[in-house]
Design a protein around this motif. Structure first.
Motif, PDB file in Angstrom:
ATOM      1  N   THR A  12     -69.706  50.863  38.331  1.00  0.00           N
ATOM      2  CA  THR A  12     -71.061  50.709  37.812  1.00  0.00           C
ATOM      3  C   THR A  12     -71.182  51.522  36.536  1.00  0.00           C
ATOM      4  OG1 THR A  12     -71.845  52.570  39.130  1.00  0.00           O
ATOM      5  CG2 THR A  12     -72.048  50.389  40.104  1.00  0.00           C
ATOM      6  N   ILE A  13     -71.912  50.977  35.590  1.00  0.00           N
ATOM      7  CA  ILE A  13     -72.138  51.679  34.331  1.00  0.00           C
ATOM      8  C   ILE A  13     -73.472  52.418  34.459  1.00  0.00           C
ATOM      9  CG2 ILE A  13     -72.491  51.396  31.852  1.00  0.00           C
ATOM     10  CD1 ILE A  13     -70.834  48.807  32.098  1.00  0.00           C
ATOM     11  N   PRO A  14     -73.473  53.728  34.284  1.00  0.00           N
ATOM     12  CA  PRO A  14     -74.729  54.472  34.433  1.00  0.00           C
ATOM     13  C   PRO A  14     -75.703  54.136  33.307  1.00  0.00           C
ATOM     14  CG  PRO A  14     -73.004  55.906  33.632  1.00  0.00           C
ATOM     15  CD  PRO A  14     -72.361  54.596  33.949  1.00  0.00           C
ATOM     16  N   LYS A  15     -76.992  54.175  33.641  1.00  0.00           N
ATOM     17  CA  LYS A  15     -78.026  53.892  32.655  1.00  0.00           C
ATOM     18  C   LYS A  15     -78.180  55.089  31.727  1.00  0.00           C
ATOM     19  CE  LYS A  15     -81.082  51.922  35.861  1.00  0.00           C
ATOM     20  NZ  LYS A  15     -82.480  51.683  36.197  1.00  0.00           N
ATOM     21  N   LEU A  16     -78.422  54.810  30.473  1.00  0.00           N
ATOM     22  CA  LEU A  16     -78.633  55.873  29.505  1.00  0.00           C
ATOM     23  C   LEU A  16     -80.113  56.162  29.291  1.00  0.00           C
ATOM     24  CD1 LEU A  16     -75.932  54.836  26.881  1.00  0.00           C
ATOM     25  CD2 LEU A  16     -75.744  56.510  28.705  1.00  0.00           C
ATOM     26  N   VAL A  17     -80.980  55.338  29.893  1.00  0.00           N
ATOM     27  CA  VAL A  17     -82.422  55.487  29.733  1.00  0.00           C
ATOM     28  C   VAL A  17     -83.035  55.631  31.120  1.00  0.00           C
ATOM     29  CG1 VAL A  17     -84.518  54.405  28.814  1.00  0.00           C
ATOM     30  CG2 VAL A  17     -82.335  54.040  27.681  1.00  0.00           C
ATOM     31  N   SER A  18     -84.030  56.495  31.246  1.00  0.00           N
ATOM     32  CA  SER A  18     -84.684  56.734  32.518  1.00  0.00           C
ATOM     33  C   SER A  18     -85.807  55.719  32.746  1.00  0.00           C
ATOM     34  CB  SER A  18     -85.252  58.146  32.552  1.00  0.00           C
ATOM     35  OG  SER A  18     -85.984  58.341  33.732  1.00  0.00           O
ATOM     36  N   ASP A  19     -86.013  55.369  34.010  1.00  0.00           N
ATOM     37  CA  ASP A  19     -87.119  54.488  34.366  1.00  0.00           C
ATOM     38  C   ASP A  19     -88.446  55.241  34.377  1.00  0.00           C
ATOM     39  OD1 ASP A  19     -85.328  52.432  34.675  1.00  0.00           O
ATOM     40  OD2 ASP A  19     -85.097  52.750  36.834  1.00  0.00           O
ATOM     41  N   LYS A  20     -88.376  56.546  34.636  1.00  0.00           N
ATOM     42  CA  LYS A  20     -89.585  57.368  34.724  1.00  0.00           C
ATOM     43  C   LYS A  20     -89.944  57.917  33.344  1.00  0.00           C
ATOM     44  CE  LYS A  20     -88.159  58.900  39.288  1.00  0.00           C
ATOM     45  NZ  LYS A  20     -87.718  60.035  40.079  1.00  0.00           N
ATOM     46  N   THR A  21     -91.235  58.165  33.159  1.00  0.00           N
ATOM     47  CA  THR A  21     -91.692  58.800  31.928  1.00  0.00           C
ATOM     48  C   THR A  21     -91.455  60.302  32.064  1.00  0.00           C
ATOM     49  OG1 THR A  21     -93.384  57.120  31.718  1.00  0.00           O
ATOM     50  CG2 THR A  21     -93.650  59.108  30.392  1.00  0.00           C
ATOM     51  N   LEU A  22     -90.778  60.847  31.112  1.00  0.00           N
ATOM     52  CA  LEU A  22     -90.434  62.265  31.167  1.00  0.00           C
ATOM     53  C   LEU A  22     -91.453  63.091  30.401  1.00  0.00           C
ATOM     54  CD1 LEU A  22     -86.614  61.912  30.521  1.00  0.00           C
ATOM     55  CD2 LEU A  22     -87.769  62.158  32.711  1.00  0.00           C
ATOM     56  N   LEU A  23     -91.469  64.389  30.668  1.00  0.00           N
ATOM     57  CA  LEU A  23     -92.379  65.295  29.966  1.00  0.00           C
ATOM     58  C   LEU A  23     -91.921  65.460  28.523  1.00  0.00           C
ATOM     59  CD1 LEU A  23     -92.682  68.084  32.676  1.00  0.00           C
ATOM     60  CD2 LEU A  23     -94.328  66.279  32.184  1.00  0.00           C
ATOM     61  N   GLU A  24     -92.867  65.794  27.677  1.00  0.00           N
ATOM     62  CA  GLU A  24     -92.539  66.043  26.276  1.00  0.00           C
ATOM     63  C   GLU A  24     -91.746  67.351  26.173  1.00  0.00           C
ATOM     64  OE1 GLU A  24     -93.124  64.217  23.513  1.00  0.00           O
ATOM     65  OE2 GLU A  24     -93.791  62.650  24.882  1.00  0.00           O
ATOM     66  N   PRO A  25     -90.826  67.454  25.241  1.00  0.00           N
ATOM     67  CA  PRO A  25     -90.068  68.699  25.098  1.00  0.00           C
ATOM     68  C   PRO A  25     -90.963  69.823  24.592  1.00  0.00           C
ATOM     69  CG  PRO A  25     -89.531  67.173  23.336  1.00  0.00           C
ATOM     70  CD  PRO A  25     -90.395  66.443  24.302  1.00  0.00           C
TER      71      PRO A  25
END
Length: 104
Positions: free
Chosen positions: A39-52
């Protein structure tokens, strides 16, 4: 068959061992990977992440830490040589037991 011009390369033990190890590893990898789909891992998350977090414009400098003064030990240059000389003198002045001495 008698007139075939076939040149055989000289194979030493190291070459044979390397070939065998490489072939064995390749076969083992094929057997282990036979039932697995890669399987090729996803490079983008499905969840919205917090701002840095942003860097502050000015860093806080803390001056509450106590100052530390390093105390140098006294000058010990040459003492190791002297202690080695004392140990050498002690080693040379030991008595030899009588049973090692030959009485001629």
């Amino acid at each position: 068959m008698l007139f075939a011009k076939l040149q055989l390369m000289e194979i030493n033990r190291t070459t044979l061992i390397q070939w065998y190890n490489r072939t064995s590893k390749k076969q083992e990898r094929q057997v282990l990977e036979s039932g697995i789909s890669a399987t090729i891992p996803k490079l983008v998350s499905d969840k919205t992440l917090l701002e840095p977090l942003t860097k502050p414009a000015v860093l806080n400098v803390h001056t509450s830490a106590p100052s530390f003064t390093f105390v140098l030990p006294k000058n010990t240059s040459g003492l190791a040589w002297k202690s080695a000389m004392v140990a050498e003198k002690k080693a040379t002045t030991r008595m030899i037991p009588n049973y090692f001495c030959s009485h001629g």
